[in-house]
Design a protein around this motif. Sequence first.
Motif, PDB file in Angstrom:
ATOM      1  N   SER A  81      40.563 -45.806  65.229  1.00 58.53           N
ATOM      2  CA  SER A  81      40.185 -44.445  64.871  1.00 58.53           C
ATOM      3  C   SER A  81      41.183 -43.434  65.427  1.00 58.53           C
ATOM      4  CB  SER A  81      38.783 -44.129  65.387  1.00 58.53           C
ATOM      5  OG  SER A  81      38.790 -44.050  66.805  1.00 58.53           O
ATOM      6  N   CYS A  82      41.075 -42.218  64.915  1.00 59.02           N
ATOM      7  CA  CYS A  82      41.858 -41.098  65.430  1.00 59.02           C
ATOM      8  C   CYS A  82      41.209 -39.805  64.954  1.00 59.02           C
ATOM      9  CB  CYS A  82      43.316 -41.171  64.945  1.00 59.02           C
ATOM     10  SG  CYS A  82      43.522 -40.801  63.203  1.00 59.02           S
ATOM     11  N   GLU A 116      40.354 -47.367  60.631  1.00 61.11           N
ATOM     12  CA  GLU A 116      39.131 -47.423  59.824  1.00 61.11           C
ATOM     13  C   GLU A 116      38.444 -46.061  59.724  1.00 61.11           C
ATOM     14  OE1 GLU A 116      37.851 -50.052  58.128  1.00 61.11           O
ATOM     15  OE2 GLU A 116      39.531 -51.325  58.727  1.00 61.11           O
ATOM     16  N   LEU A 117      38.624 -45.222  60.758  1.00 64.63           N
ATOM     17  CA  LEU A 117      37.957 -43.915  60.824  1.00 64.63           C
ATOM     18  C   LEU A 117      38.947 -42.836  61.234  1.00 64.63           C
ATOM     19  CD1 LEU A 117      34.822 -44.990  62.921  1.00 64.63           C
ATOM     20  CD2 LEU A 117      34.892 -44.649  60.435  1.00 64.63           C
ATOM     21  N   VAL A 118      38.923 -41.728  60.509  1.00 66.01           N
ATOM     22  CA  VAL A 118      39.704 -40.556  60.889  1.00 66.01           C
ATOM     23  C   VAL A 118      38.715 -39.387  60.997  1.00 66.01           C
ATOM     24  CG1 VAL A 118      41.538 -38.952  60.243  1.00 66.01           C
ATOM     25  CG2 VAL A 118      41.808 -41.406  59.783  1.00 66.01           C
ATOM     26  N   PHE A 119      38.579 -38.860  62.198  1.00 67.30           N
ATOM     27  CA  PHE A 119      37.642 -37.771  62.446  1.00 67.30           C
ATOM     28  C   PHE A 119      38.308 -36.428  62.156  1.00 67.30           C
ATOM     29  CE2 PHE A 119      36.156 -41.260  65.091  1.00 67.30           C
ATOM     30  CZ  PHE A 119      34.829 -41.318  64.700  1.00 67.30           C
ATOM     31  N   ALA A 120      37.561 -35.558  61.494  1.00 64.10           N
ATOM     32  CA  ALA A 120      38.031 -34.206  61.182  1.00 64.10           C
ATOM     33  C   ALA A 120      37.005 -33.230  61.741  1.00 64.10           C
ATOM     34  CB  ALA A 120      38.170 -34.023  59.673  1.00 64.10           C
ATOM     35  N   GLY A 121      37.404 -32.518  62.733  1.00 64.45           N
ATOM     36  CA  GLY A 121      36.508 -31.543  63.337  1.00 64.45           C
ATOM     37  C   GLY A 121      37.025 -30.145  63.119  1.00 64.45           C
ATOM     38  N   ALA A 122      36.198 -29.191  63.440  1.00 61.33           N
ATOM     39  CA  ALA A 122      36.598 -27.778  63.379  1.00 61.33           C
ATOM     40  C   ALA A 122      35.663 -26.969  64.258  1.00 61.33           C
ATOM     41  CB  ALA A 122      36.532 -27.267  61.938  1.00 61.33           C
ATOM     42  N   LYS A 123      36.206 -25.909  64.835  1.00 60.01           N
ATOM     43  CA  LYS A 123      35.347 -24.976  65.552  1.00 60.01           C
ATOM     44  C   LYS A 123      34.350 -24.404  64.549  1.00 60.01           C
ATOM     45  CE  LYS A 123      38.954 -23.366  68.689  1.00 60.01           C
ATOM     46  NZ  LYS A 123      39.703 -22.146  69.093  1.00 60.01           N
ATOM     47  N   LYS A 124      33.116 -24.213  64.999  1.00 57.78           N
ATOM     48  CA  LYS A 124      32.083 -23.695  64.088  1.00 57.78           C
ATOM     49  C   LYS A 124      32.439 -22.321  63.537  1.00 57.78           C
ATOM     50  CE  LYS A 124      28.126 -26.372  65.575  1.00 57.78           C
ATOM     51  NZ  LYS A 124      26.748 -26.353  66.085  1.00 57.78           N
ATOM     52  N   VAL A 166      33.878 -37.226  59.214  1.00 58.24           N
ATOM     53  CA  VAL A 166      34.682 -38.438  59.306  1.00 58.24           C
ATOM     54  C   VAL A 166      35.145 -38.866  57.918  1.00 58.24           C
ATOM     55  CG1 VAL A 166      32.747 -40.095  59.168  1.00 58.24           C
ATOM     56  CG2 VAL A 166      34.863 -40.730  60.394  1.00 58.24           C
ATOM     57  N   ILE A 167      36.330 -39.403  57.896  1.00 56.67           N
ATOM     58  CA  ILE A 167      36.886 -40.015  56.689  1.00 56.67           C
ATOM     59  C   ILE A 167      36.947 -41.507  56.983  1.00 56.67           C
ATOM     60  CG2 ILE A 167      38.867 -40.133  55.132  1.00 56.67           C
ATOM     61  CD1 ILE A 167      39.491 -37.218  56.526  1.00 56.67           C
ATOM     62  N   GLN A 168      36.223 -42.278  56.199  1.00 58.32           N
ATOM     63  CA  GLN A 168      36.187 -43.725  56.369  1.00 58.32           C
ATOM     64  C   GLN A 168      37.171 -44.368  55.399  1.00 58.32           C
ATOM     65  OE1 GLN A 168      32.085 -45.286  57.002  1.00 58.32           O
ATOM     66  NE2 GLN A 168      31.509 -43.160  56.555  1.00 58.32           N
ATOM     67  N   LYS A 169      37.854 -45.371  55.881  1.00 58.18           N
ATOM     68  CA  LYS A 169      38.894 -46.027  55.088  1.00 58.18           C
ATOM     69  C   LYS A 169      38.383 -46.435  53.707  1.00 58.18           C
ATOM     70  CE  LYS A 169      42.180 -49.857  55.267  1.00 58.18           C
ATOM     71  NZ  LYS A 169      42.742 -50.913  56.139  1.00 58.18           N
ATOM     72  N   ASP A 170      37.247 -47.096  53.641  1.00 54.34           N
ATOM     73  CA  ASP A 170      36.743 -47.569  52.346  1.00 54.34           C
ATOM     74  C   ASP A 170      36.504 -46.416  51.379  1.00 54.34           C
ATOM     75  OD1 ASP A 170      36.852 -50.173  53.260  1.00 54.34           O
ATOM     76  OD2 ASP A 170      34.704 -50.314  53.676  1.00 54.34           O
ATOM     77  N   ASP A 171      35.919 -45.330  51.858  1.00 60.36           N
ATOM     78  CA  ASP A 171      35.653 -44.176  50.999  1.00 60.36           C
ATOM     79  C   ASP A 171      36.957 -43.558  50.490  1.00 60.36           C
ATOM     80  OD1 ASP A 171      32.948 -44.536  51.483  1.00 60.36           O
ATOM     81  OD2 ASP A 171      32.833 -42.930  52.980  1.00 60.36           O
ATOM     82  N   PHE A 172      37.915 -43.407  51.395  1.00 65.96           N
ATOM     83  CA  PHE A 172      39.184 -42.810  50.995  1.00 65.96           C
ATOM     84  C   PHE A 172      39.925 -43.700  49.999  1.00 65.96           C
ATOM     85  CE2 PHE A 172      43.771 -42.359  51.341  1.00 65.96           C
ATOM     86  CZ  PHE A 172      43.918 -41.007  51.048  1.00 65.96           C
TER      87      PHE A 172
END
Length: 179
Positions: A81-82, A116-124, A166-172
């Motif tokens: 992940s990252c 497998e996982l790429v996390f995408a966050g943002a300040k609210k 999150v962006i999951q590998k399979d979905d992408f």
Amino acid sequence: MNRLVPHNIKFAGRMFELSSAPQVSKALGLSVKTIQDTISFIEFIKKEEEEGKQYSRVIYNETEGLIGVITLKDIDHNKKSCHIGTWIGFDYWGKGYNEWAKKEILIFAFQQLNLELVFAGAKKDNIRSIKAQEKLPYITFNVESIFPDEHAKIERQTQSPCVLHVIQKDDFMKWYKNE
């Protein structure tokens, strides 16, 4: 034509100029005060890449030159992940560069780094970033309760309340094959 290219000191002036714009620096909470800060950032990125902790690229347009930066950070090869982070110069907001750059770097993340996982966050309070993420058809929203450690990490780093997606590998990869 757009490309993702490695960081280079020759981009420092342009990177400093774009990241110093109040719209960009405020949204990201950047504390870049001098061009030397930008040079130090580029050197830091190169070191982190050598150690396999980050993969960062300049978003480069043939006509405009550097228009932003996209980074896979906190790469954890054990967890596969990252986290992803992007900034685009203010003059280039709303022109599709963010979505294009994300697609390109996610191909690398999933096919080359085998994540497998790429996390995408943002300040609210970063509404533009949240809205940009909402445009991505392959993202899963509001996963804070599923990945509390990752949510806590991004809130510690930003020192702000954040959303986590999150962006999951399979979905992408399904989306990418049908694009």
